[in-house]
Design an enzyme around this catalytic site. Structure first.
Site, PDB file in Angstrom:
ATOM      1  N   GLU B 264       1.884   7.811  -3.646  1.00  0.00           N
ATOM      2  CA  GLU B 264       1.313   6.481  -3.514  1.00  0.00           C
ATOM      3  C   GLU B 264       0.266   6.371  -4.607  1.00  0.00           C
ATOM      4  OE1 GLU B 264      -0.596   5.415   0.210  1.00  0.00           O
ATOM      5  OE2 GLU B 264      -1.494   3.707  -0.802  1.00  0.00           O
ATOM      6  N   CYS B 301      -7.576   1.326  -1.712  1.00  0.00           N
ATOM      7  CA  CYS B 301      -6.327   1.246  -2.476  1.00  0.00           C
ATOM      8  C   CYS B 301      -5.725  -0.158  -2.398  1.00  0.00           C
ATOM      9  CB  CYS B 301      -5.328   2.300  -2.026  1.00  0.00           C
ATOM     10  SG  CYS B 301      -5.103   2.374  -0.266  1.00  0.00           S
TER      11      CYS B 301
END
Lengths: 396, 396
Positions: B264, B301
Site C-alpha cells: 500500500e 495516508c
C-alpha cells in the site's frame, strides 16, 4: 516483399517491420511459404495507443454487447475451423483430432465467458451500510472490480489455439472489458494470423471500438519486451516456460509503473502413486502413466514430469511394465527442432548426473524434431540434495 | 553495550548485530535512550528458518485456535496500552488521542480477523461435480485457498500501531496461517519492541509453534532487503512511500523464485469538488478540506494531495476562505526531521516550477521537524503536461 502477412492493428493491417521470418514444418524441417515480419516500434506504439483509446469505450460497453462479441469470435472460428486446423497442423505437427478438440475448447471458453459476464452475480459489488453514528462514522462505501486496461497476451507454442491468440487469456480479458494486444508465437504465425482475422472481423461486425484487438507478430524477443514495457499497456498474460515467464515478469515489475503479469509457467507436475494402489493395479497404472506422459509427444502442460513412489516389493514389476510400454511407444515430431534439441539436452543432463538412470527409452526413429519417450529413475534422497534436477524437461 | 533492546526471534531474544541505532524525539530532536541493533545475517536466517518450521505446524492449526491467538494479542496490547502509547508518543510526536484511537483500531482489526476465520464460508472451497461421461471426462476437482508461507511485514512510519508490527497485514497473515517476520520501522523501534513482546507472549500462551512471529529491527535498508530475498520467505507486505514500495517490489520480483509483494503505497488521493456543491457551501468545504489535509500534520495516508475543481465564479471566495483557514492553522512536529526536510523540498520544487503558486501557508514556528500547512494552485493544463508534478508530497 512477396507474400508478407501483415500485423493486425485494430481495424487495419500494417507492414512496416524490417525483420522477416517464416515458420518451419516440424514434420520435415521445410521452411513454410508464408512470410511474416517482426512488428516495428511504430506498430507497437500504434497498437498500444489504439488499445488505450478503445479501452475508454470498451470498458463501458454493456456486458451483453461484450458477450455478443465473444460469441461472434467463436462462430467465426468455427466457420474457418477447417482452414485454421490445416495450417496449424503444418506449423505445429499436432494431430488433426487433437487440434479439433482444442478448437472446440477454444470456442467453449469464449462462450463460457460470454455466459458468465451476463450473470448478475458475476462481478460482485460489495456495498457497506452507512453508519453515521459510529465513531468514526462510516461513509457510503462501494467496492467493485473495474477493468484494468490494455492487456498484452503472449501465446503458448504447445496450445496454438486454446492458449494462444483467441485462448482463455484473451477471452477473459475481453470479457472483463480490457482490449487485447496479442503477441503471436513465432512457431505458428500463420495460425495466429487466421485466428486474429476472425477476432478482427468479429469486432467490426459487433461494432466494438477500433483497437479492441491487435495481433503483432515477432520472432525477436524485442517485440514482446517493447510491448510489455509500453506505458499504455496495463497488464500481461503468458503461458509458457518458467524461464520465459520469469524474464517477462521482471520487465513487468521493473517498469516505472509496475503492472500485474499473469503467467502460467512450466511445472514438473509431480504425481504421487500410493503403495496400496500400485500393489493392486500396477499394470493399469503404468499404462495410464506412460499414455499421459507421451500424449502429444509430452507437450501437454499437465504432462507428469516427476512420479513419486515408495520402494515396495512391486517396484520391479512396475518398472518392467513401464519399460515394456515405453519400448512399444513411438517417438514423434515435437513442435520445433529447438524444442527437440532442448529435450535431448535435458535428458542428457539428467542421465549424466551420476545418480539418475534411464529405465526405458523408445526406439530412435531419426525423424525431424524427434521427441523420443524416455523414463528415468532416481532415489529421492539424491533429488532432495540436488533440487536443480527437479526442473521440467519439456517433452515425452 | 548498555541497554540494548534485542531482536525477537520466535520464543527467544537475540543481540548479535554490529550496527546500533537510537530513535530521535520528533518533538525536540533529542536522541532517545533506548538502544537498538540492525539484525545480523545470522538473525535474519534464524528467524526465516524458524518461520519455515513453524509454518508446517501453524498452517494446519484449526482456525479456532488461530483466532484465540489473535484475540490474545489484542488483549495483551490493551493491557499494555498505556506504556505502548507513551513510548509511541515520544517516538512519533503523534498526539495521545490519535494513538489511543489507533490502538483501538489495531485491536479491532485483530478481533475482526479472528471472527472472520471462524465463519464457515470465509475461505470458499469450490468443488466441481465429477462428470465421467463428459468428453473429456471431468475428474474430482477441488479448488481452495492455502496459506502461502512465511510473510515479511514492513511497518509504516505514520501508523506505528495499526499498520505496523501488529497491524492489519500481520493480523491477516496470521489469520491465514502464515508466520510473520516483522521488520520494525526505524522511527519507532521501541514501540515495535513493546508490541512485538505482546505478540511473542500471546504466541506462547496460546501454544503457537516457535517461530510463528519474529521482530527484527534495522535502520539500514539491508535488513529488509536480505529478509525479502531469503528463500524461506514466501510473501511481503508493505505500507509506505511509492519509491520504497517499488524498490522492494523489484527485489521480490527479481528473486530466483519471485514472490507476491502486497504494497500500500503513497498517493496524492485526488479529490474532485463539483461546481454545484462549491457554489452552495464553499465555506464548509474549505474548512473540511483543510482539516482533512492537516490532520496529524498531513501524515494520514488518505490526506488529500490534489483537489480538482472548475474555475467558476466562486473560485476566489473559495480560495480566500482556504487561505483564511490555513493562515489560522498551526504547524506541528512531523514524524522525523528527514520527513520534514522532504516535505519542505517537495513544496519548494512545486513552487519553483514556474506554474504552481502558493495560495496559503501557515506561519513558520521554527519548531523541530516542522510541518507547515501549505496550499498551492495550478491550472490543470500545466499539470497534465508535466505529470511528474502530480506526485505525493507527504505532509500537510
Amino acid at each position: 516483399m512477396e507474400n508478407i502477412y501483415p500485423q493486425i492493428i485494430g481495424d487495419e493491417e500494417s507492414i512496416n517491420g524490417k525483420e522477416t521470418f517464416k515458420a518451419k514444418s516440424p514434420l520435415t524441417g521445410a521452411v513454410l511459404d508464408a512470410n511474416f515480419c517482426d512488428a516495428s516500434s511504430e506498430e507497437i506504439d500504434k497498437a498500444a495507443s489504439l488499445a488505450e483509446k478503445a479501452f475508454k469505450i470498451f470498458k463501458n460497453i454493456s456486458t451483453e454487447k461484450r458477450a455478443l462479441f465473444l460469441e461472434k469470435i467463436a462462430s467465426l472460428l468455427e466457420e474457418n475451423s477447417e482452414q485454421i486446423i490445416e495450417v496449424c497442423m503444418q506449423e505445429s505437427a499436432l494431430p488433426q483430432a487433437r487440434l479439433e478438440g482444442e478448437m472446440g475448447r477454444t470456442c467453449n471458453q469464449l462462450r463460457m465467458f460470454a455466459t458468465q459476464i451476463c450473470n448478475d452475480d458475476f462481478i460482485p459489488e460489495i456495498e457497506e451500510e452507512v453508519l453515521p453514528e459510529r465513531v468514526p462514522p462510516r461513509p457510503h462505501f462501494v467496492r467493485k472490480y473495474i477493468a484494468i486496461g490494455p492487456v498484452v497476451l503472449f501465446g503458448a507454442s504447445n496450445f496454438p489455439l486454446a492458449f494462444s491468440v483467441a485462448g482463455g487469456d484473451t477471452a477473459s480479458a475481453l470479457a472483463a472489458g480490457c482490449p487485447v494486444i496479442a503477441k503471436g508465437h513465432p512457431l505458428h504465425p500463420h495460425t495466429s494470423y487466421l485466428v486474429g482475422k476472425c477476432i478482427q472481423k468479429a469486432a467490426k461486425e459487433t461494432n466494438m471500438p477500433n483497437g479492441v484487438f491487435s495481433l503483432l507478430q515477432g520472432k525477436s524477443y524485442k517485440v514482446g519486451e517493447q510491448l510489455l514495457s509500453h506505458t499504455k499497456v496495463k497488464a500481461g498474460a503468458f503461458t509458457g516456460s518458467l524461464n520465459g515467464g520469469k524474464a517477462l515478469l521482471k520487465i513487468a515489475s521493473n517498469r516505472p509503473e509496475p503492472i500485474p503479469f499473469f503467467a502460467e509457467m512450466g511445472s514438473v507436475n509431480p504425481v504421487i502413486i500410493m503403495s496400496d494402489a500400485l500393489q493392486k493395479s500396477y499394470e493399469d497404472i503404468s499404462a495410464g502413466l506412460i499414455n499421459s506422459c507421451t500424449l502429444d509427444i509430452g507437450q501437454f502442460c499437465t504432462n507428469p514430469g516427476l512420479v513419486i513412489l515408495e520402494n515396495t516389493n512391486v517396484i520391479n514389476e512396475f518398472l518392467n511394465r513401464v519399460k515394456f510400454v515405453t519400448d512399444n511407444t513411438s517417438s514423434g515430431h515435437m513442435l520445433s527442432e529447438d524444442i527437440s534439441n532442448s529435450y535431448d539436452a535435458g535428458i542428457k543432463s539428467l542421465s549424466d548426473s551420476g545418480f539418475i538412470d534411464i529405465v526405458a527409452q523408445a526406439k530412435k526413429e531419426n525423424i525431424y524434431a524427434e521427441g523420443r519417450p524416455c523414463v528415468l529413475k532416481c532415489e529421492a534422497k539424491y533429488l532432495i540434495k540436488n533440487p536443480d534436477y527437479i526442473e521440467e524437461v519439456f517433452g515425452p
